[in-house]
Design a protein around this motif. Structure first.
Motif, short mmCIF file in Angstrom:
data_model
loop_
_atom_site.label_atom_id
_atom_site.label_comp_id
_atom_site.label_asym_id
_atom_site.label_seq_id
_atom_site.Cartn_x
_atom_site.Cartn_y
_atom_site.Cartn_z
N SER A 24 2.30 -4.53 1.69
CA SER A 24 2.62 -3.18 2.17
C SER A 24 2.84 -2.22 1.01
O SER A 24 3.41 -2.57 -0.03
CB SER A 24 3.87 -3.23 3.04
N ASP A 25 2.35 -0.98 1.23
CA ASP A 25 2.56 0.08 0.24
C ASP A 25 3.47 1.16 0.79
O ASP A 25 3.73 2.16 0.12
CB ASP A 25 1.21 0.68 -0.15
N GLY A 26 3.95 0.97 2.02
CA GLY A 26 4.85 1.95 2.62
C GLY A 26 4.10 3.02 3.38
O GLY A 26 2.91 3.27 3.14
N GLY A 27 4.78 3.62 4.35
CA GLY A 27 4.18 4.70 5.12
C GLY A 27 3.09 4.25 6.06
O GLY A 27 2.29 5.07 6.52
N GLY A 28 3.01 2.94 6.33
CA GLY A 28 1.97 2.42 7.23
C GLY A 28 0.75 1.93 6.49
O GLY A 28 -0.14 1.31 7.09
N LEU A 29 0.66 2.18 5.17
CA LEU A 29 -0.48 1.74 4.38
C LEU A 29 -0.23 0.32 3.86
O LEU A 29 0.85 0.00 3.37
CB LEU A 29 -0.69 2.69 3.19
N TYR A 30 -1.26 -0.51 3.94
CA TYR A 30 -1.14 -1.87 3.41
C TYR A 30 -2.51 -2.40 3.00
O TYR A 30 -3.57 -1.87 3.41
CB TYR A 30 -0.48 -2.80 4.42
N LEU A 31 -2.49 -3.44 2.19
CA LEU A 31 -3.70 -4.13 1.75
C LEU A 31 -3.78 -5.46 2.50
O LEU A 31 -2.86 -6.27 2.41
CB LEU A 31 -3.66 -4.37 0.23
N LEU A 32 -4.87 -5.68 3.21
CA LEU A 32 -5.08 -6.92 3.96
C LEU A 32 -5.96 -7.85 3.12
O LEU A 32 -7.09 -7.49 2.78
CB LEU A 32 -5.75 -6.63 5.31
N ILE A 33 -5.42 -9.02 2.76
CA ILE A 33 -6.16 -9.97 1.92
C ILE A 33 -6.65 -11.12 2.79
O ILE A 33 -5.86 -11.80 3.45
CB ILE A 33 -5.29 -10.52 0.78
N LYS A 34 -7.98 -11.32 2.83
CA LYS A 34 -8.61 -12.37 3.64
C LYS A 34 -8.71 -13.67 2.86
O LYS A 34 -8.71 -13.67 1.62
CB LYS A 34 -10.02 -11.93 4.06
N PRO A 35 -8.82 -14.80 3.55
CA PRO A 35 -8.95 -16.10 2.86
C PRO A 35 -10.17 -16.18 1.96
O PRO A 35 -10.20 -16.99 1.02
CB PRO A 35 -9.06 -17.10 4.03
N ASN A 36 -11.20 -15.37 2.22
CA ASN A 36 -12.39 -15.40 1.37
C ASN A 36 -12.25 -14.50 0.14
O ASN A 36 -13.20 -14.36 -0.64
CB ASN A 36 -13.62 -15.00 2.17
N GLY A 37 -11.08 -13.86 -0.01
CA GLY A 37 -10.84 -13.02 -1.18
C GLY A 37 -11.10 -11.55 -0.97
O GLY A 37 -10.78 -10.73 -1.83
N SER A 38 -11.66 -11.17 0.18
CA SER A 38 -11.91 -9.75 0.44
C SER A 38 -10.58 -9.02 0.67
O SER A 38 -9.64 -9.58 1.25
CB SER A 38 -12.80 -9.60 1.69
N LYS A 39 -10.53 -7.75 0.23
CA LYS A 39 -9.31 -6.96 0.32
C LYS A 39 -9.61 -5.63 1.02
O LYS A 39 -10.49 -4.89 0.59
CB LYS A 39 -8.72 -6.71 -1.07
N TYR A 40 -8.88 -5.34 2.10
CA TYR A 40 -9.15 -4.17 2.92
C TYR A 40 -7.91 -3.29 3.01
O TYR A 40 -6.81 -3.78 3.28
CB TYR A 40 -9.55 -4.59 4.34
N TRP A 41 -8.11 -1.98 2.82
CA TRP A 41 -7.02 -1.02 3.01
C TRP A 41 -6.94 -0.65 4.49
O TRP A 41 -7.94 -0.35 5.14
CB TRP A 41 -7.25 0.24 2.18
N ARG A 42 -5.72 -0.69 5.04
CA ARG A 42 -5.50 -0.37 6.44
C ARG A 42 -4.31 0.57 6.58
O ARG A 42 -3.39 0.57 5.76
CB ARG A 42 -5.22 -1.64 7.25
N PHE A 43 -4.35 1.37 7.67
CA PHE A 43 -3.23 2.27 7.97
C PHE A 43 -2.88 2.09 9.45
O PHE A 43 -3.70 2.35 10.33
CB PHE A 43 -3.64 3.72 7.68
N ASP A 44 -1.66 1.63 9.71
CA ASP A 44 -1.18 1.47 11.08
C ASP A 44 -0.43 2.74 11.49
O ASP A 44 0.42 3.24 10.72
CB ASP A 44 -0.24 0.27 11.19
N TYR A 45 -0.73 3.26 12.68
CA TYR A 45 -0.08 4.49 13.14
C TYR A 45 -0.05 4.48 14.66
O TYR A 45 -0.64 3.60 15.33
CB TYR A 45 -0.84 5.72 12.62
N ARG A 46 0.62 5.46 15.22
CA ARG A 46 0.67 5.62 16.67
C ARG A 46 0.10 6.99 17.03
O ARG A 46 0.37 7.99 16.36
CB ARG A 46 2.10 5.49 17.20
#
Length: 410
Positions: A24-46
């Motif tokens: 987590s980077d705060g504010g709903g932003l986080y980095l999702l790390i997959k088992p294959n090593g891929s890294k995805y930026w995501r933002f959770d919101y309502r």
């Protein structure tokens, strides 16, 4: 802004684990790390009371700093009561529209590119299929987003109304459009290329045709038909046997189509199923039958005029009823059911068994060339010498059967 928890080093050195996890980077932003090593930026919101997730790109293509800027843009949209995910989709659709990458635009472009090579009625039929059976379901999609399951879904909808032939043609249409997209640089791989075998099959229904061993009996019965019906009907069936053209092509024959000196019958393309001229070499026996017919109907334009109206062709059921009257209606013990169109299958089967050139047989049957390159060079006179020899052999073979109770192959 909340205290940032991530650093460039932490993102770069994020460990790979057996299960995916988040940093987590705060504010709903986080980095999702997959088992294959891929890294995805995501933002959770309502938005509108629903929890949503916005994809902001992959690391390292999108750095930590760039991800935070994207987060700020998304929150600005939220403050204006706009859904960031919906806005992203709208922008993508507009970009696809600007680049001509929507399937609907590509389909129209492909059709416009191809229609000059088709007859108008065929071009209209192709576009009608695309318009009615394809565009309502995937026309709004970007060509790069279409996957095999999307195409299969379209095909299954058509198959659900038992339009299996249409389903087959639509799959071909989609494949050709996608291939055009590959050729024009708007797609890397054709998603329809690997769908061979997904179409539902239908049990083939063969026209009722006489088995080889029943031909002698049929010919014997036909020889006395004038005692039961019109002589012209008998002669029509004889000529159909000798030429094995389609019954409609025979019934619509005009005297102007026959060159008796050259022993050729030239059927114009507008009367052929495949819309191309067709040559029928006439055996000596066929010529003799035609001369008999000429004594009956030579004064008319049509070779086989209707008994009721000499300006109209013989009815489609005339020959069928005559054949049934001879006992070949499927109810007589020892006799199969036969119909006029079935003589084509009988002739094809015997000629193939006797070793004649399969291409010459197919050309004489006026079947459409399946190979596109070969079809471009197919001419109505192709294999004409082979076909003349074959048609004379066929007529001689039928003559042999009239005087023998056995089938005697040469």
């Amino acid at each position: 802004m909340a205290t940032q928890q991530l650093t460039d080093t932490a993102v770069k050195q994020a460990a790979i684990k057996e299960k995916q996890y988040k940093l987590s980077d705060g504010g709903g932003l986080y980095l999702l790390i997959k088992p294959n090593g891929s890294k995805y930026w995501r933002f959770d919101y309502r938005f509108a009371g629903k929890r949503k997730t916005l994809s902001l790109g992959t690391y390292p293509l999108i750095s930590l700093k760039a991800a935070r800027l994207k987060l700020l843009e998304a929150k600005t949209l939220l403050s204006d009561n706009k859904d960031p995910a919906s806005e992203k989709q709208r922008e993508k659709r507009q970009a696809d529209l600007d680049q001509g990458s929507l399937f609907s635009l590509l389909a129209e472009e492909w059709w416009s590119h191809q229609k000059g090579t088709w007859k108008d009625f065929h071009a209209d039929r192709v576009w009608g299929r695309i318009r009615d059976d394809v565009l309502p379901y995937i026309g709004h999609m970007s060509i790069t987003d279409i996957q095999p399951p999307d195409i299969i879904s379209v095909i299954r909808k058509i198959e659900s109304r038992d339009a299996l032939d249409v389903a087959s043609r639509v799959l071909q249409d989609i494949g050709r459009i996608c291939r055009y997209a590959v050729q024009t640089g708007r797609l890397m791989h054709n998603p329809a290329a690997d769908l061979k075998g997904i179409l539902k099959g239908r049990k083939t229904k063969h026209r009722d045709s006489l088995p080889r061993e029943e031909l002698p009996g049929f010919l014997e019965a036909l020889s006395g038909y004038e005692n039961q019906g019109r002589l012209l009907t008998k002669l029509a069936i004889q000529l159909l046997l000798l030429t094995f053209v389609r019954s409609g092509e025979l019934r619509g024959a005009k005297w102007e189509e026959f060159d008796l000196d050259q022993q050729l019958w030239r059927i114009p393309g507008d009367r052929m199923k495949m819309k191309t001229d067709h040559l029928v070499p006439l055996s000596d026996q066929a010529l003799a039958v035609i001369k008999q017919i000429k004594e009956i109907s030579g004064q008319y334009e049509l070779v086989f005029p209707s008994e009721r109206n000499r300006f109209e062709a013989m009815s489609d059921n005339t020959m069928r009823r005559a054949i049934f009257k001879l006992g070949y209606d499927g109810t007589t013990p020892g006799k199969s059911k036969a119909v006029p169109h079935g003589f084509r299958a009988t002739a094809s089967s015997i000629l193939n068994e006797e070793g004649f050139n399969p291409d010459a047989i197919e050309r004489q049957l006026a079947h459409q060339e399946r190979n596109g390159v070969r079809a471009a060079y197919t001419h109505h006179a192709r294999y004409l010498d082979d076909r003349k020899e074959m048609m004379q052999w066929w007529a001689d073979y039928l003559d042999d059967l009239k005087t023998d109770t056995k089938v005697i192959p040469l």
